[in-house]
Design a protein around this motif. Structure first.
Motif, PDB file in Angstrom:
ATOM      1  N   ASN A   1      45.964  50.020  41.659  1.00 39.86           N
ATOM      2  CA  ASN A   1      44.792  49.146  41.686  1.00 39.86           C
ATOM      3  C   ASN A   1      45.108  47.916  40.841  1.00 39.86           C
TER       4      ASN A   1
ATOM      5  N   HIS B   1      42.207  46.199  38.924  1.00 39.58           N
ATOM      6  CA  HIS B   1      41.816  46.895  37.696  1.00 39.58           C
ATOM      7  C   HIS B   1      42.759  46.553  36.547  1.00 39.58           C
TER       8      HIS B   1
ATOM      9  N   ASN C   1      41.966  43.152  35.260  1.00 40.06           N
ATOM     10  CA  ASN C   1      40.767  43.195  34.405  1.00 40.06           C
ATOM     11  C   ASN C   1      41.096  43.710  33.008  1.00 40.06           C
TER      12      ASN C   1
END
Length: 301
Positions: free
Chosen positions: A128, A131, A134
């Motif tokens: 991911n 993610h 982030n």
């Protein structure tokens, strides 16, 4: 230390003074407003390509000057990642973003570009990527750009992320010993009765125990033999199970052995030492075992 920064972008100028955090915040805000400012200056331009601005950083004369890191040159992303040897997906994604933004000068970057670069460098991409990006944003290494790139979110590397990549020290995996999980070995306890050979038991005086069909009777006769021939008084579950399996080749389990003593009840004396249960044949169990031997011997006559 008080720093000053001055940025010239065509007719647009930006200047700030203060600590590094203040300058970084002001710089980010300037770049977020830059597209609108350029439209107001040149309204006829419909497509704006943002070249890299020239940045002059001036330090106060009353503070010691620090030279900017010159950095190391890399032939490709592969050599960069190999030299840095990042250990986690968070570090690798940041490293690729840094390479695109600072070395290739192709920033801002998108998640798609990072994944493509990783595949080109024969590196596995995160499950991911968004993610992981982030996570870098939370650490203060990446920042989401106000403008999308090719219709998707784009990001640029903050100064903290630049410093992290440039000062990153590769980990020498060869100097570290791998953690090896040692599997606990099951210690198989053996009965002390196994030390006696079958020849020492004078089995010719008794019968072939394996010819007895009933498991309880087999166990009783075996206990009688060890009691008479080796003066063994108390037997543990392990004692009976071990000699039946290894000496007399009889299929035995701890559960079957327990049943022998449970069924015998008052025919056995019971004691517990160090958490281990032992049983001793009383007169009733001895008489029953002797009658079994006599019965089986009579069958052979």
């Amino acid at each position: 230390m008080t720093n000053r920064i001055k940025i010239k972008f065509g007719q647009i100028e930006f200047e700030a003074e203060g600590d590094s955090e203040l300058i970084e915040r002001e710089r980010e805000q300037f770049f977020s407003l830059l597209p609108q400012a350029m439209l107001s200056v040149s309204p006829s331009i419909t497509v704006i390509e943002q070249p890299k601005p020239s940045v002059d950083i001036l330090l106060d004369t009353d503070t010691p000057q620090q030279s900017l890191p010159t950095g190391q040159t890399y032939e490709s992303l592969i050599t960069f990642l190999k030299a840095k040897n990042f250990q986690s997906d968070v570090e690798r994604v940041l490293g690729v973003a840094y390479y695109i933004d600072q070395i290739e000068k192709s920033g801002p970057v998108t998640a798609r570009e990072i994944e493509t670069k990783l595949l080109e460098a024969r590196q596995g991409k995160p499950s991911n990527t968004s993610h992981v990006i982030n996570q870098n944003i939370k650490k203060g290494y990446l920042y989401e750009h106000s403008e999308k790139k090719e219709g998707v979110k784009s990001f640029f590397v903050l100064q903290a992320g630049i410093d992290y990549c440039e000062s990153y020290v590769p980990t020498d995996n060869t100097s570290k010993k791998k953690d090896v999980k040692l599997r606990k070995l099951r210690v198989t306890k053996e009965s002390s009765l196994l030390q006696f050979s079958l020849d020492e038991l004078n089995l010719e005086k008794y019968i072939d125990v394996s010819s007895i069909e009933n498991f309880v009777e087999q166990a009783l006769v075996i206990m009688l033999i060890y009691t008479n021939e080796k003066n063994i008084e108390y037997f543990s579950y392990l004692d009976i199970e071990s000699v039946m399996k290894q000496k007399f080749k009889i299929s035995a389990t701890n559960r079957k052995v327990r049943y022998v003593f449970d069924k015998g009840g008052t025919k056995f004396d019971k004691k517990i030492e160090k958490g281990i249960t032992y049983h001793r044949m009383l007169s009733g169990a001895i008489r029953e075992a002797e009658s079994i031997v006599t019965r089986e011997q009579n069958k052979l006559i």
